[in-house]
Write a protein that holds these residues in place. Structure first.
Motif, mmCIF file in Angstrom:
data_model
loop_
_atom_site.group_PDB
_atom_site.id
_atom_site.type_symbol
_atom_site.label_atom_id
_atom_site.label_comp_id
_atom_site.label_asym_id
_atom_site.label_seq_id
_atom_site.Cartn_x
_atom_site.Cartn_y
_atom_site.Cartn_z
ATOM 1 N N LEU A 106 6.466 11.471 6.588
ATOM 2 C CA LEU A 106 6.904 10.888 5.223
ATOM 3 C C LEU A 106 5.592 10.773 4.289
ATOM 4 C CD1 LEU A 106 8.224 7.521 7.030
ATOM 5 C CD2 LEU A 106 9.468 9.602 6.307
ATOM 6 N N LYS A 107 6.001 11.063 3.030
ATOM 7 C CA LYS A 107 4.849 11.295 1.979
ATOM 8 C C LYS A 107 5.038 10.065 1.149
ATOM 9 C CE LYS A 107 4.031 16.213 2.161
ATOM 10 N NZ LYS A 107 3.120 15.835 2.960
ATOM 11 N N ASP A 108 4.131 9.583 0.384
ATOM 12 C CA ASP A 108 4.275 8.147 -0.629
ATOM 13 C C ASP A 108 5.043 7.210 0.030
ATOM 14 O OD1 ASP A 108 2.529 9.725 -2.504
ATOM 15 O OD2 ASP A 108 4.430 10.731 -2.943
ATOM 16 N N PHE A 109 4.805 6.877 1.277
ATOM 17 C CA PHE A 109 5.235 5.613 1.996
ATOM 18 C C PHE A 109 4.871 4.435 1.666
ATOM 19 C CE2 PHE A 109 6.020 2.783 5.332
ATOM 20 C CZ PHE A 109 7.385 2.818 5.502
ATOM 21 N N GLU A 110 5.829 3.551 1.065
ATOM 22 C CA GLU A 110 5.190 2.173 0.849
ATOM 23 C C GLU A 110 5.454 1.245 2.015
ATOM 24 O OE1 GLU A 110 6.163 -0.165 -3.143
ATOM 25 O OE2 GLU A 110 7.273 -1.272 -1.742
ATOM 26 N N ALA A 111 4.111 0.664 2.361
ATOM 27 C CA ALA A 111 3.920 -0.125 3.579
ATOM 28 C C ALA A 111 3.519 -1.509 2.809
ATOM 29 C CB ALA A 111 3.135 0.329 4.521
ATOM 30 N N ALA A 112 4.285 -2.816 3.634
ATOM 31 C CA ALA A 112 3.601 -3.867 3.400
ATOM 32 C C ALA A 112 2.226 -4.208 4.188
ATOM 33 C CB ALA A 112 4.566 -5.017 3.951
ATOM 34 N N ILE A 147 5.201 10.046 12.270
ATOM 35 C CA ILE A 147 5.877 9.613 13.453
ATOM 36 C C ILE A 147 6.332 10.918 13.974
ATOM 37 C CG2 ILE A 147 7.115 7.952 14.704
ATOM 38 C CD1 ILE A 147 7.455 6.465 11.867
ATOM 39 N N GLY A 148 5.553 11.389 15.352
ATOM 40 C CA GLY A 148 6.092 12.571 16.019
ATOM 41 C C GLY A 148 6.155 13.810 14.622
ATOM 42 N N LEU A 186 0.766 -0.998 0.142
ATOM 43 C CA LEU A 186 0.013 0.040 -0.274
ATOM 44 C C LEU A 186 0.900 1.338 0.009
ATOM 45 C CD1 LEU A 186 -2.880 1.159 0.098
ATOM 46 C CD2 LEU A 186 -2.547 1.134 2.788
ATOM 47 N N ASN A 187 0.707 2.021 -0.981
ATOM 48 C CA ASN A 187 1.482 3.392 -0.986
ATOM 49 C C ASN A 187 0.677 4.406 -0.041
ATOM 50 O OD1 ASN A 187 3.290 5.187 -1.485
ATOM 51 N ND2 ASN A 187 2.585 5.621 -3.678
#
Length: 143
Positions: free
Chosen positions: A90-96, A85-86, A78-79
């Motif tokens: 982060l922009k356009d972060f790719e998470a599993a 975080i505090g 998922l993008n």
């Protein structure tokens, strides 16, 4: 060097160890994640994610996920438009994205605060994370 200091919450797992929780903001809402230095990637729970996205945003991944007692769990990508975080934004972060329902059920059974996933080594390494158990604080470097 600019940093952000983020409070940690120490969770006692019925005298069988501890987890550290960190608050993150995704989908414009605050959620808890487990700080997991053993996780190579930041992972979000599929069921929770599906409640906040449009169909088609979740992309199937051909990578098999290891850990969580299996090496055959279906995984997704998922993008995220933003992950905070505090003061780290982060922009356009790719998470599993994985089915983390077993963790959700375990936390619920222990009457612990719900979590959306785990904060993994991808973010911890890139932002030079320092975990301070004594002060229950996570320090991340801002670039």
């Amino acid at each position: 060097m600019r940093t952000t200091k983020v409070p940690l919450q120490l969770i006692n797992l019925q005298n069988d160890g501890f987890h550290l929780l960190v608050e993150v903001v995704v989908f414009s809402k605050p959620f808890n994640v487990v700080l997991d230095t053993g996780a190579s990637k930041t992972v979000l729970d599929k069921t929770t994610v599906e409640n906040h996205i449009t169909a088609g945003d979740l992309l199937s991944s051909d990578k098999l996920s290891t850990g969580l007692g299996t090496n055959s769990m279906e995984s997704f990508i998922l993008n995220l438009p933003s992950l905070h975080i505090g003061k780290l934004k982060l922009k356009d972060f790719e998470a599993a994205v994985l089915d983390l329902s077993s963790i959700s059920v375990a936390y619920e059974n222990l009457q612990l605060p719900p979590v959306i996933g785990v904060l993994g080594g991808d973010i911890l390494q890139q932002y030079n994370a320092v975990i301070d158990y004594g002060n229950l604080q996570l320090t991340l470097r801002l670039f």
